[in-house]
Write an enzyme that holds these catalytic residues in place. Structure first.
Site, mmCIF file in Angstrom:
data_model
loop_
_atom_site.group_PDB
_atom_site.id
_atom_site.type_symbol
_atom_site.label_atom_id
_atom_site.label_comp_id
_atom_site.label_asym_id
_atom_site.label_seq_id
_atom_site.Cartn_x
_atom_site.Cartn_y
_atom_site.Cartn_z
ATOM 1 N N ARG A 62 2.966 -4.688 -6.492
ATOM 2 C CA ARG A 62 2.418 -5.877 -5.825
ATOM 3 C C ARG A 62 2.798 -7.152 -6.573
ATOM 4 O O ARG A 62 3.021 -8.199 -5.957
ATOM 5 C CB ARG A 62 0.895 -5.769 -5.712
ATOM 6 C CG ARG A 62 0.438 -4.762 -4.683
ATOM 7 C CD ARG A 62 -1.023 -4.915 -4.334
ATOM 8 N NE ARG A 62 -1.459 -3.844 -3.441
ATOM 9 C CZ ARG A 62 -2.611 -3.823 -2.793
ATOM 10 N NH1 ARG A 62 -3.464 -4.815 -2.952
ATOM 11 N NH2 ARG A 62 -2.925 -2.818 -2.002
ATOM 12 N N ARG A 67 0.863 -1.191 0.000
ATOM 13 C CA ARG A 67 0.000 0.000 0.000
ATOM 14 C C ARG A 67 0.896 1.237 0.000
ATOM 15 O O ARG A 67 1.445 1.615 1.031
ATOM 16 C CB ARG A 67 -0.897 -0.004 1.235
ATOM 17 C CG ARG A 67 -2.038 1.013 1.189
ATOM 18 C CD ARG A 67 -2.859 0.952 2.465
ATOM 19 N NE ARG A 67 -3.510 -0.316 2.631
ATOM 20 C CZ ARG A 67 -4.705 -0.624 2.123
ATOM 21 N NH1 ARG A 67 -5.364 0.268 1.417
ATOM 22 N NH2 ARG A 67 -5.249 -1.822 2.336
#
Length: 430
Positions: free
Chosen positions: A391, A278
């Protein structure tokens, strides 16, 4: 954005569906604003007709040499009344628009009940979770021990939630980006675009980021213009066709772009502060499709397959879930999440969302096509991540790590990298 009349006609059904996502639709307020606006417009039309008639009477009386003072006073009063009613109409219209902009999309009844990821329905699992005969490291430790990720210096530059990639890590990031773009343009038929990373308020409103999510955006400006850093390429790609009518023969339109994404992550502090999960800035390849509403379900499944293909080609274990109604994004009717396996966390984590927005965004942005009768109608929009580079890199490091601290890379990336392994010291090995 919704059509007020449409919600009012749906009545209790609209209230029921929105309640599934935790939104309480006040139909009485909606009906009152719509009624106020309609009454004002009707009264303005009547007074304008009367004003036109009085203006004609003034001209005729003047030509006859008659006293027109009374008629002119009547005309003046009519103009004053019209101005007052126009102000009432504009006020009602503004309040109605603001209300409609705040109402989320109607969730699809296929979405399960619930308001968090625990209520998501698993659709399928693909690929075997890697089995290790050693304690697997997380991607932060792997990246820092090999020297391909540097979070400390990124924090020095910009603060937390940023990353620097180096050497083989930077090459891997670049390779993933090019691989995804090639996959979608050459195999899946998407057209590649290069789009602005700064967009205006109207553009952000068109896809549903504004007004509700302004706190999540990075805002800047030039002179008197508000500009926002894009949270995803979905925003500029979808709005490319705002205020346009797309020929039916041109549908479906399939677009892809590689952009940085900027998110303030307001309200998320304390969550996923470690690593690449994040961040305030990350790279992503996005997919957008503009389609005929009658084909939206078929197109959604097709787009989901395109996003899944990325993970299959990278030999990554993942699963697909359907989000619960209350956990579905503001603009979406139905969303599939693709979750990739993270060994260090012993769980699946979201890596892509593939969503059907129906005509919700198209109404806000005024994106239309033509029906079989040739008349304009709203198009439907879909979008999906395919994939976020950070990611994906993190999942590759974790799932493909070796006992000696090296990282095995999938064969699909070798033509883009020129090497098959990142050694424990960070150097590439052919």
């Amino acid at each position: 954005m919704h059509d007020a009349r449409g919600l009012i006609e749906m009545g209790a059904e609209a209230v029921r569906r929105l309640a599934r996502r935790g939104y309480n639709l006040d139909l009485s307020t909606l009906e009152d604003l719509q009624s106020r606006r309609s009454r004002s417009i009707h009264s303005i039309d009547e007074l304008r007709a009367e004003s036109k008639r009085v203006a004609s009477d003034v001209q005729q009386a003047s030509r006859r040499g008659e006293d027109i003072a009374t008629l002119k006073e009547t005309a003046r009063k009519l103009k004053d009344q019209i101005r007052e009613l126009e102000a009432e109409r504009d006020k009602a219209q503004s309040e109605l628009t603001n209300l409609l902009l705040s109402i989320p999309n109607l969730p699809d009844d296929r979405a399960p009940e619930g308001d968090s990821d625990e209520f998501a329905t698993e659709i399928r699992r693909v690929g075997a979770q890697p089995a290790f005969d050693f304690e697997p490291k997380d991607h932060v430790d792997l990246g820092e021990s090999t020297g391909i990720l540097d979070f400390g210096r990124a924090t020095k530059l910009s603060g937390p939630r940023f990353a620097v990639t180096r050497g083989a890590g930077a090459a891997l990031e670049r390779a993933l980006t090019t691989f995804f773009l090639d996959l979608h343009t050459r195999r899946h038929g998407y057209s590649e675009y290069s789009v602005p990373y700064l967009v205006n308020r109207k553009t952000m409103t068109g896809t549903g980021q504004l007004p509700k999510f302004e706190a999540d955006l990075f805002k800047t400006g030039v002179a008197d213009r508000d500009l926002f850093l894009i949270p995803t390429a979905e925003v500029p790609l979808t709005n490319l066709y705002a205020d346009e009518i797309i020929p039916a023969a041109d549908l479906p339109m399939a677009m892809t772009a590689h952009t940085p994404c900027f998110r303030s992550e307001a309200g998320s502090y304390g969550r996923d502060t470690r690593g690449l999960i994040r961040q305030h800035q990350f790279m992503k390849v996005e997919l957008v499709r503009i389609v005929d509403p009658e084909r939206v379900d078929v197109e959604l499944e097709k787009m989901l397959g395109h996003a899944e293909a990325c993970l299959k080609e990278l030999d990554l274990a993942y699963r697909v879930v359907m989000l619960a109604a209350g956990d579905t994004g503001f603009s979406a009717q139905l969303t599939y999440d693709i979750e990739v396996w993270f060994p260090s966390q012993n769980t699946y984590r979201e890596i892509s969302s593939v969503s059907n927005f129906g005509t919700f965004q198209a109404r806000r942005a005024d994106i239309r096509t033509r029906g079989s009768d040739g008349k304009p109608k709203l198009a439907a929009t879909l979008n999906g991540s395919a994939l976020p580079v950070g990611r994906t890199l993190a999942a590759l490091l974790e799932q493909h790590q070796q006992a000696d601290g090296s990282i095995r890379l999938p064969e699909s990336l070798v033509p883009y990298l020129g090497f098959r392994r990142i050694l424990a010291d960070g150097s590439p090995e052919e």
